[in-house]
Write a protein that holds these residues in place. Sequence first.
Motif, PDB file in Angstrom:
ATOM      1  N   ASP A   1     -14.022  15.144 -43.081  1.00 58.69           N
ATOM      2  CA  ASP A   1     -14.329  15.203 -41.646  1.00 58.69           C
ATOM      3  C   ASP A   1     -15.778  15.620 -41.430  1.00 58.69           C
ATOM      4  O   ASP A   1     -16.468  15.069 -40.558  1.00 58.69           O
ATOM      5  N   TYR A   2     -16.247  16.584 -42.211  1.00 57.50           N
ATOM      6  CA  TYR A   2     -17.635  17.042 -42.077  1.00 57.50           C
ATOM      7  C   TYR A   2     -18.601  15.896 -42.365  1.00 57.50           C
ATOM      8  O   TYR A   2     -19.579  15.697 -41.631  1.00 57.50           O
ATOM      9  N   CYS A   3     -18.324  15.144 -43.418  1.00 56.01           N
ATOM     10  CA  CYS A   3     -19.209  14.032 -43.786  1.00 56.01           C
ATOM     11  C   CYS A   3     -19.250  12.968 -42.700  1.00 56.01           C
ATOM     12  O   CYS A   3     -20.328  12.443 -42.366  1.00 56.01           O
ATOM     13  N   ARG A   4     -18.101  12.632 -42.131  1.00 55.60           N
ATOM     14  CA  ARG A   4     -18.079  11.630 -41.057  1.00 55.60           C
ATOM     15  C   ARG A   4     -18.875  12.116 -39.846  1.00 55.60           C
ATOM     16  O   ARG A   4     -19.638  11.352 -39.242  1.00 55.60           O
ATOM     17  N   ASN A   5     -18.698  13.391 -39.504  1.00 61.21           N
ATOM     18  CA  ASN A   5     -19.386  13.937 -38.328  1.00 61.21           C
ATOM     19  C   ASN A   5     -20.895  13.996 -38.546  1.00 61.21           C
ATOM     20  O   ASN A   5     -21.677  13.665 -37.644  1.00 61.21           O
ATOM     21  N   ILE A   6     -21.300  14.405 -39.740  1.00 61.95           N
ATOM     22  CA  ILE A   6     -22.732  14.557 -39.992  1.00 61.95           C
ATOM     23  C   ILE A   6     -23.423  13.200 -40.062  1.00 61.95           C
ATOM     24  O   ILE A   6     -24.556  13.040 -39.609  1.00 61.95           O
ATOM     25  N   ILE A   7     -22.741  12.190 -40.602  1.00 66.91           N
ATOM     26  CA  ILE A   7     -23.311  10.845 -40.639  1.00 66.91           C
ATOM     27  C   ILE A   7     -23.488  10.317 -39.228  1.00 66.91           C
ATOM     28  O   ILE A   7     -24.492   9.667 -38.888  1.00 66.91           O
ATOM     29  N   SER A   8     -22.511  10.609 -38.359  1.00 69.08           N
ATOM     30  CA  SER A   8     -22.601  10.182 -36.966  1.00 69.08           C
ATOM     31  C   SER A   8     -23.749  10.862 -36.250  1.00 69.08           C
ATOM     32  O   SER A   8     -24.496  10.247 -35.487  1.00 69.08           O
TER      33      SER A   8
END
Length: 240
Positions: A228-235
Amino acid sequence: MSDSEDEKIFLFPGEEVKEAEEASSKKKVIIGPGLQGNLKENRVWASRGGELCMKKNTTFWLNSHQKRYVPAKGDTVIGYVTGKSTDTFRVDIGGSEPASLSYLAFEGATKRNRPEVNVGDIVFARLLVASGDVEPELVCLDSTGLKKDRFGTLPNDGFVFECSINLCRKMLDDKFPLTRALAKEYRFEMAVGVNGRIWVRGHNLRQTIGLCHAILGVEHVRKTDLDDYCRNIISELAGF
């Protein structure tokens, strides 16, 4: 314990590492930071407390949240050139004393063809000598004598930040979710020193700063929340 298992093994200083001892009785193994031993006698023990990590059941080391860097032979580090003399540079690597870096410890360097290194420059190097009895010694070459993995001076348009040694070891793992996510989405350069320093260069200043914040923010994210952190940070970085 295999690479895919979630089970963690924590050790106290002086505790024997049975996994490494069993492996060394059958094949050649490598012990890294946090471990000491006599492999000829199949004895391995922890020199500090931490989580036991292994790779392919041949390489063993300890991950610990240590604040002070203790130089170890073979470590790749990021240092600041603080002085220069006739034959050597003095480099701050975050240890208890500066390290020395010879003018000849660069690819293609000779007495006539000296490298262009100045006080204040940032170098990515490997520890050739690290012992409590002598000062640390650096080289900007790999074990074959070549400038591999960008050893040498790092471009000044990148950014160096300091973090925990544990975070550096995470970012060195190609399978770490954030490392894979950033490499998939962005073209950038990164050098990680196990002395608690990371150098990053994006295609512009805003992206460089965004990448630095993304790396610093992942340290205390729970394993179950990493995706979830990776998806949010990429966004969030999409606009950089």
